[in-house]
Design a protein around this motif. Structure first.
Motif, PDB file in Angstrom:
ATOM      1  N   THR A 259      -4.889   0.220   1.298  1.00  0.00           N
ATOM      2  CA  THR A 259      -4.189   1.061   2.281  1.00  0.00           C
ATOM      3  C   THR A 259      -5.081   1.350   3.473  1.00  0.00           C
TER       4      THR A 259
ATOM      5  N   LYS B 278       1.034   6.374   7.230  1.00  0.00           N
ATOM      6  CA  LYS B 278       2.069   6.695   6.241  1.00  0.00           C
ATOM      7  C   LYS B 278       3.093   5.575   6.112  1.00  0.00           C
TER       8      LYS B 278
ATOM      9  N   SER C 283       3.012   2.681   3.411  1.00  0.00           N
ATOM     10  CA  SER C 283       3.609   2.775   2.077  1.00  0.00           C
ATOM     11  C   SER C 283       4.841   1.888   1.932  1.00  0.00           C
TER      12      SER C 283
ATOM     13  N   LEU D 243      -1.589   1.636  -2.213  1.00  0.00           N
ATOM     14  CA  LEU D 243      -1.680   2.747  -3.156  1.00  0.00           C
ATOM     15  C   LEU D 243      -0.335   3.040  -3.809  1.00  0.00           C
ATOM     16  N   VAL D 244       0.755   3.012  -3.045  1.00  0.00           N
ATOM     17  CA  VAL D 244       2.072   3.336  -3.581  1.00  0.00           C
ATOM     18  C   VAL D 244       2.543   2.248  -4.552  1.00  0.00           C
TER      19      VAL D 244
ATOM     20  N   GLY E 242       0.388   2.469  -7.693  1.00  0.00           N
ATOM     21  CA  GLY E 242       0.748   3.695  -8.391  1.00  0.00           C
ATOM     22  C   GLY E 242       2.101   3.585  -9.063  1.00  0.00           C
TER      23      GLY E 242
ATOM     24  N   TRP F  73      -0.546  10.560  -4.995  1.00  0.00           N
ATOM     25  CA  TRP F  73      -0.065  10.060  -3.700  1.00  0.00           C
ATOM     26  C   TRP F  73      -0.114  11.154  -2.637  1.00  0.00           C
TER      27      TRP F  73
ATOM     28  N   TYR G 271      -2.602  10.907   0.703  1.00  0.00           N
ATOM     29  CA  TYR G 271      -2.044  10.816   2.060  1.00  0.00           C
ATOM     30  C   TYR G 271      -2.310  12.088   2.864  1.00  0.00           C
TER      31      TYR G 271
END
Length: 415
Positions: free
Chosen positions: A95, A354, A357, A367-368, A371, A388, A392
């Motif tokens: 990310t 952002k 994502s 990351l999303v 995760g 999360w 962020y």
């Protein structure tokens, strides 16, 4: 009678307190705080009870468990035997990578397009206007799909890869003329990504890194002394070209002194794919290009508004002093416009970070996406969502803090 007077004074005092805006404001805040505490208590209690009924254990102990899956792109070593915590670290680094390079690219494109929208050249001005209007009015997810499915996916297969290079001759009906018709960079483009030569550093390469650090320190020192000199005497110093010479010359000198400790591993064609070299995955390319071009459209409008916000008399005064249009823009207009540009620019940097994502739509392991895989395997939805949110939030606060510091450095200082 005396008791009635006492009661009347008490009622008057109570009415005075209730009509006092400060006291009334404190009372409202206390009531709101108590209500908020009870609401959070109810949410937490309800969540714990639901987890108990579903036989789901809460906590972050699951992060020490074996992941059991691979990740297509990782900046650090990772395997299916690695822990969930390391998988989340890989997602965070991915990310940060796409957000960092996207911010730099979007800033460059946005500034160029923003200045181009004010160009005296009709064609350049209209091209920039069309670019801004198109990308500003399309959802970012569609832009990502456009780059991934409409551009990269339709590139040739690996066996028909597009070689990137420079033509050195010309073609006629009798053949090619020139030393070599095509000088290849050892780079290829196909529907599996962008293949580049891989650098392999040998002993003594640390000298180059040290030279880069020294060059950055010298650039900062030169820029500071040049600013002091200009404020004292009005004479300018070629800071830009001096900086270019330092950031290129010192590492090259260190490279030579270390005995040229560098070899290149070029990608070569195999039966079904290219092997060797360094591969940039198509998912990263699509996400990077989409976020960069999309955010650049908004940055261009911010830059245009910032330039228009500078008093027109500043431009006229610059021309009266004998500055050319390019010098006036670089030395007078842009420095003043930056004070208008930086605050809204911060919001665009946060939006780009952002919006990364959305990578889950094309399979980029951010990351999303990672995760989400962990959530499906462990069922720890609350913990994953909390991670999360914290990550962020931390990235946004760090970006805002840096931009606020930079904005304070660019602000007018009264003497």
């Amino acid at each position: 009678m005396a008791s009635q007077d006492v009661a009347g004074r008490a009622e008057s005092s109570l009415a005075t307190y209730l009509n006092d805006p400060k006291i009334r404001g404190i009372a409202y805040q206390v009531l709101l705080f108590v209500a908020l505490v009870f609401f959070i208590y109810w949410i937490v209690g309800n969540t714990v009870e639901n987890l108990r009924r579903a036989n789901i254990s809460s906590g972050f102990a699951f992060l020490n468990g074996r992941s059991g899956f691979d990740i297509s792109q990782s900046l650090i070593s990772f395997s299916s035997d690695s822990r969930y915590s390391r998988a989340l670290l890989v997602g965070l680094l991915n990310t940060l990578l796409v957000a960092g390079v996207g911010i730099v690219t979007a800033s460059i494109i946005g500034f160029i397009v923003g200045v181009g929208r004010l160009s005296r050249n009709w064609l350049i001005r209209k091209i920039c206007m069309v670019y801004v209007e198109v990308f500003r009015n399309i959802p970012p997810l569609l832009v990502i799909f456009f780059w991934y499915f409409g551009v990269i996916s339709v590139l040739p297969a690996p066996r028909d890869s597009i070689a990137l290079g420079i033509p050195l001759g010309f073609e006629t009906s009798r053949g090619f003329y020139g030393l070599d018709y095509f000088l290849s960079f050892g780079s290829y483009l196909n529907n599996r990504g962008f293949f580049l030569p891989k650098t392999v550093w040998g002993d003594g390469a640390w000298l180059i890194a040290a030279a880069i650090v020294v060059a950055i320190a010298m650039i900062w020192f030169v820029a500071r002394k040049a600013r002091q000199r200009q404020e004292a005497t009005g004479q300018q110093f070629p800071v830009f070209w001096t900086s270019v010479a330092l950031i290129i010359g010192l590492p090259l000198l260190a490279f030579a002194l270390a005995g040229f400790p560098l070899t290149l591993e070029f990608p070569t064609a195999s039966t079904f794919n290219l092997v060797g070299g360094f591969q940039v995955k198509p998912e990263f390319l699509a996400l990077y290009l989409a976020l960069s071009f999309y955010t650049a459209a908004f940055i261009a409008e911010i830059v245009r508004a910032g330039i228009l916000g500078v008093n027109k008399g500043q431009t006229e005064a610059s021309y009266a002093l004998g500055l050319r249009s390019g010098q006036a823009l670089r030395l007078v207009i842009i420095p003043q416009a930056m004070r208008i540009i930086i605050p809204p620019l911060t919001s665009q940097y946060l939006n780009l970070t952002k919006n990364s994502s959305l990578a889950i739509a094309i399979g980029y392991p951010d990351l999303v996406a990672i995760g989400g895989t962990i959530l499906n395997q462990t069922g720890q939805a609350i913990e994953i969502v909390a991670i999360w949110m914290v990550v962020y939030l931390g990235l946004s606060l760090a970006t805002s803090a840096f931009m606020n510091w930079f904005n304070a450095k660019m602000a007018l200082v009264e003497r």
